[in-house]
Scaffold this motif. Structure first.
Motif, PDB file in Angstrom:
ATOM      1  N   ARG A 112      75.796  67.036  79.787  1.00 44.45           N
ATOM      2  CA  ARG A 112      76.593  68.234  79.993  1.00 44.45           C
ATOM      3  C   ARG A 112      75.707  69.427  80.328  1.00 44.45           C
ATOM      4  N   GLY A 113      76.122  70.170  81.339  1.00 40.37           N
ATOM      5  CA  GLY A 113      75.393  71.355  81.770  1.00 40.37           C
ATOM      6  C   GLY A 113      74.445  71.114  82.922  1.00 40.37           C
ATOM      7  N   ASP A 114      74.185  69.843  83.270  1.00 34.93           N
ATOM      8  CA  ASP A 114      73.293  69.540  84.379  1.00 34.93           C
ATOM      9  C   ASP A 114      74.001  69.733  85.717  1.00 34.93           C
ATOM     10  N   CYS A 115      73.214  70.057  86.731  1.00 34.49           N
ATOM     11  CA  CYS A 115      73.686  70.106  88.116  1.00 34.49           C
ATOM     12  C   CYS A 115      72.968  69.008  88.886  1.00 34.49           C
ATOM     13  N   VAL A 116      73.731  68.153  89.537  1.00 36.49           N
ATOM     14  CA  VAL A 116      73.177  66.990  90.219  1.00 36.49           C
ATOM     15  C   VAL A 116      73.468  67.071  91.705  1.00 36.49           C
ATOM     16  N   LEU A 117      72.453  66.788  92.512  1.00 33.64           N
ATOM     17  CA  LEU A 117      72.598  66.671  93.960  1.00 33.64           C
ATOM     18  C   LEU A 117      72.519  65.195  94.308  1.00 33.64           C
ATOM     19  N   ASP A 118      73.546  64.703  95.010  1.00 35.48           N
ATOM     20  CA  ASP A 118      73.670  63.275  95.284  1.00 35.48           C
ATOM     21  C   ASP A 118      73.918  63.068  96.777  1.00 35.48           C
ATOM     22  N   ALA A 119      73.421  61.980  97.326  1.00 36.55           N
ATOM     23  CA  ALA A 119      73.696  61.642  98.722  1.00 36.55           C
ATOM     24  C   ALA A 119      73.978  60.157  98.833  1.00 36.55           C
ATOM     25  N   GLY A 120      74.915  59.820  99.720  1.00 37.18           N
ATOM     26  CA  GLY A 120      75.372  58.448  99.860  1.00 37.18           C
ATOM     27  C   GLY A 120      76.531  58.182  98.925  1.00 37.18           C
ATOM     28  N   THR A 121      77.529  59.058  98.964  1.00 30.66           N
ATOM     29  CA  THR A 121      78.644  59.004  98.011  1.00 30.66           C
ATOM     30  C   THR A 121      79.317  57.648  97.981  1.00 30.66           C
ATOM     31  N   GLY A 122      79.676  57.147  99.174  1.00 30.93           N
ATOM     32  CA  GLY A 122      80.402  55.883  99.241  1.00 30.93           C
ATOM     33  C   GLY A 122      81.703  55.962  98.466  1.00 30.93           C
ATOM     34  N   THR A 123      81.959  54.979  97.644  1.00 28.40           N
ATOM     35  CA  THR A 123      83.165  54.955  96.815  1.00 28.40           C
ATOM     36  C   THR A 123      83.186  56.083  95.799  1.00 28.40           C
ATOM     37  N   GLY A 124      82.012  56.510  95.353  1.00 32.28           N
ATOM     38  CA  GLY A 124      81.931  57.637  94.428  1.00 32.28           C
ATOM     39  C   GLY A 124      81.762  57.259  92.978  1.00 32.28           C
ATOM     40  N   VAL A 125      81.475  55.986  92.698  1.00 34.13           N
ATOM     41  CA  VAL A 125      81.344  55.547  91.304  1.00 34.13           C
ATOM     42  C   VAL A 125      80.220  56.280  90.592  1.00 34.13           C
ATOM     43  N   LEU A 126      79.053  56.403  91.233  1.00 34.07           N
ATOM     44  CA  LEU A 126      77.935  57.080  90.576  1.00 34.07           C
ATOM     45  C   LEU A 126      78.250  58.551  90.350  1.00 34.07           C
ATOM     46  N   LEU A 174      69.639  70.880 103.767  1.00 29.01           N
ATOM     47  CA  LEU A 174      68.645  71.203 102.743  1.00 29.01           C
ATOM     48  C   LEU A 174      68.294  72.686 102.705  1.00 29.01           C
ATOM     49  N   GLU A 175      68.158  73.302 103.866  1.00 27.02           N
ATOM     50  CA  GLU A 175      67.762  74.713 103.899  1.00 27.02           C
ATOM     51  C   GLU A 175      68.845  75.631 103.358  1.00 27.02           C
ATOM     52  N   ALA A 176      70.095  75.168 103.357  1.00 27.59           N
ATOM     53  CA  ALA A 176      71.200  75.991 102.864  1.00 27.59           C
ATOM     54  C   ALA A 176      71.357  75.932 101.348  1.00 27.59           C
ATOM     55  N   LEU A 177      70.658  75.018 100.707  1.00 27.77           N
ATOM     56  CA  LEU A 177      70.771  74.865  99.260  1.00 27.77           C
ATOM     57  C   LEU A 177      69.792  75.782  98.540  1.00 27.77           C
ATOM     58  N   GLU A 178      70.239  76.309  97.424  1.00 29.45           N
ATOM     59  CA  GLU A 178      69.416  77.215  96.633  1.00 29.45           C
ATOM     60  C   GLU A 178      68.230  76.458  96.044  1.00 29.45           C
ATOM     61  N   PRO A 179      67.005  76.947  96.224  1.00 28.23           N
ATOM     62  CA  PRO A 179      65.834  76.260  95.664  1.00 28.23           C
ATOM     63  C   PRO A 179      65.910  76.165  94.145  1.00 28.23           C
ATOM     64  N   SER A 180      65.366  75.106  93.630  1.00 27.79           N
ATOM     65  CA  SER A 180      65.244  74.887  92.172  1.00 27.79           C
ATOM     66  C   SER A 180      66.573  75.059  91.447  1.00 27.79           C
ATOM     67  N   SER A 181      67.654  74.531  92.038  1.00 30.28           N
ATOM     68  CA  SER A 181      68.970  74.711  91.427  1.00 30.28           C
ATOM     69  C   SER A 181      69.585  73.415  90.918  1.00 30.28           C
ATOM     70  N   PHE A 182      68.852  72.303  91.010  1.00 31.06           N
ATOM     71  CA  PHE A 182      69.391  71.019  90.564  1.00 31.06           C
ATOM     72  C   PHE A 182      68.488  70.403  89.506  1.00 31.06           C
ATOM     73  N   ASP A 183      69.135  69.782  88.532  1.00 29.65           N
ATOM     74  CA  ASP A 183      68.404  69.108  87.462  1.00 29.65           C
ATOM     75  C   ASP A 183      68.035  67.687  87.845  1.00 29.65           C
ATOM     76  N   VAL A 184      68.873  67.062  88.664  1.00 31.32           N
ATOM     77  CA  VAL A 184      68.654  65.670  89.060  1.00 31.32           C
ATOM     78  C   VAL A 184      69.046  65.499  90.520  1.00 31.32           C
ATOM     79  N   LEU A 185      68.287  64.677  91.232  1.00 27.74           N
ATOM     80  CA  LEU A 185      68.573  64.302  92.617  1.00 27.74           C
ATOM     81  C   LEU A 185      68.756  62.790  92.650  1.00 27.74           C
ATOM     82  N   THR A 186      69.941  62.334  93.060  1.00 31.53           N
ATOM     83  CA  THR A 186      70.221  60.905  93.136  1.00 31.53           C
ATOM     84  C   THR A 186      70.528  60.530  94.577  1.00 31.53           C
ATOM     85  N   LEU A 187      69.927  59.441  95.049  1.00 32.40           N
ATOM     86  CA  LEU A 187      70.048  59.054  96.450  1.00 32.40           C
ATOM     87  C   LEU A 187      70.332  57.561  96.570  1.00 32.40           C
TER      88      LEU A 187
END
Length: 270
Positions: A112-126, A174-187
């Motif tokens: 709780r409280g984390d911000c996650v950036l994810d790519a390759g949503t697909g079905t969206g289970v993750l 990528l350039e439109a995203l705020e720097p240092s604003s995500f706790d986790v990056l999932t790909l």
């Protein structure tokens, strides 16, 4: 949303949070209706028609209740759990299986409280599972039809406010995203190495990268990109598991084919 334009209705990625108020959502969580080996994922207040009759789901339905159709056929009400998403989401491909979702959440400590950036949503289970763990998720899907299905799945899973499904290629945003604003990056994309190179700019100090790939070649590229980006604790594990078989003859791993396996790479921004 069309093309590669991100959804601007939420503020995730610009100030690290969405500012959504979810005060009433706990009262509207979907539930499972179970009868034997049959399961239906429904929303409170919904009418469900089956070959066993029509069932009215009360607005105030609670797990543990027994509901009857108009033909007096009973269904048990069960609370939705994370692994149920794998079985009930509409699929647009092979979704990440529960064991791999668990590894991602366990290795990165998403909570709780984390911000996650994810790519390759697909079905969206993750993405949905991370949201149910308490995170706010921005996820990118290049296929517009897949993205639409993912949004419907988020509604079905009761976490549409927590998951911002954006249509587009994360590499172009990528350039439109705020720097240092995500706790986790999932790909979970074939070009994950290109995004991993930008992980130090995207992640907070101590943030994690988790990359899933079914192929060794792309996994090697991810590891090399992580090392070149000076990420720490870079490690890769094969996520294979074997089911055990118990019968009158004895106990051993199942002789059924192992099936699909993959490779999970974890690294940390320091």
């Amino acid at each position: 949303m069309t093309g590669n334009e991100p959804d601007t209705d939420t503020d995730i990625g610009s100030d690290g949070g969405s500012g959504n108020d979810h005060g009433d959502e706990e009262d509207r969580n979907p539930v499972l209706l179970v009868r034997g080996d049959r399961e239906f994922l429904v929303q409170p207040g919904e009418e469900m028609g089956t070959d066993l009759g029509v069932l009215e789901v009360p607005e105030d339905v609670e797990p543990g209740q027994t509901l009857e159709t108009h033909l007096d056929e009973e269904f048990q009400v069960r609370r939705l759990r994370g692994p149920d998403l794998f079985h009930h989401f509409e699929r647009t491909g092979a979704p990440m299986v529960p064991r791999d979702v668990g590894l991602v959440i366990g290795e990165t400590g998403i909570s709780r409280g984390d911000c996650v950036l994810d790519a390759g949503t697909g079905t969206g289970v993750l993405a949905a599972s991370m949201a149910r763990a308490g995170a706010e998720v921005v996820t990118y899907e290049r296929d517009p039809e897949f993205a639409d299905v993912a949004r419907e799945n988020m509604e079905l899973g009761g976490i549409a406010e927590e998951v911002d499904v954006r249509t587009g290629d994360l590499r172009e945003e990528l350039e439109a995203l705020e720097p240092s604003s995500f706790d986790v990056l999932t790909l979970d994309t074939g070009d994950a190495a290109d995004v991993v190179a930008h992980a130090p700019d995207l992640l907070v100090e101590g943030g994690f990268v988790a990359v899933y790939s079914p192929f060794i070649e792309s996994t090697r590229e991810v590891v090399e990109a992580a090392r070149e980006a000076d990420l720490a604790n870079v490690r890769t594990r094969e996520t294979i598991q074997r089911e055990m078989q118990f019968d009158d003859r004895g106990s051993r791993p199942s002789t059924a084919p192992v099936g699909h396996t993959g490779y999970l790479t974890i690294a940390r921004n320091e």
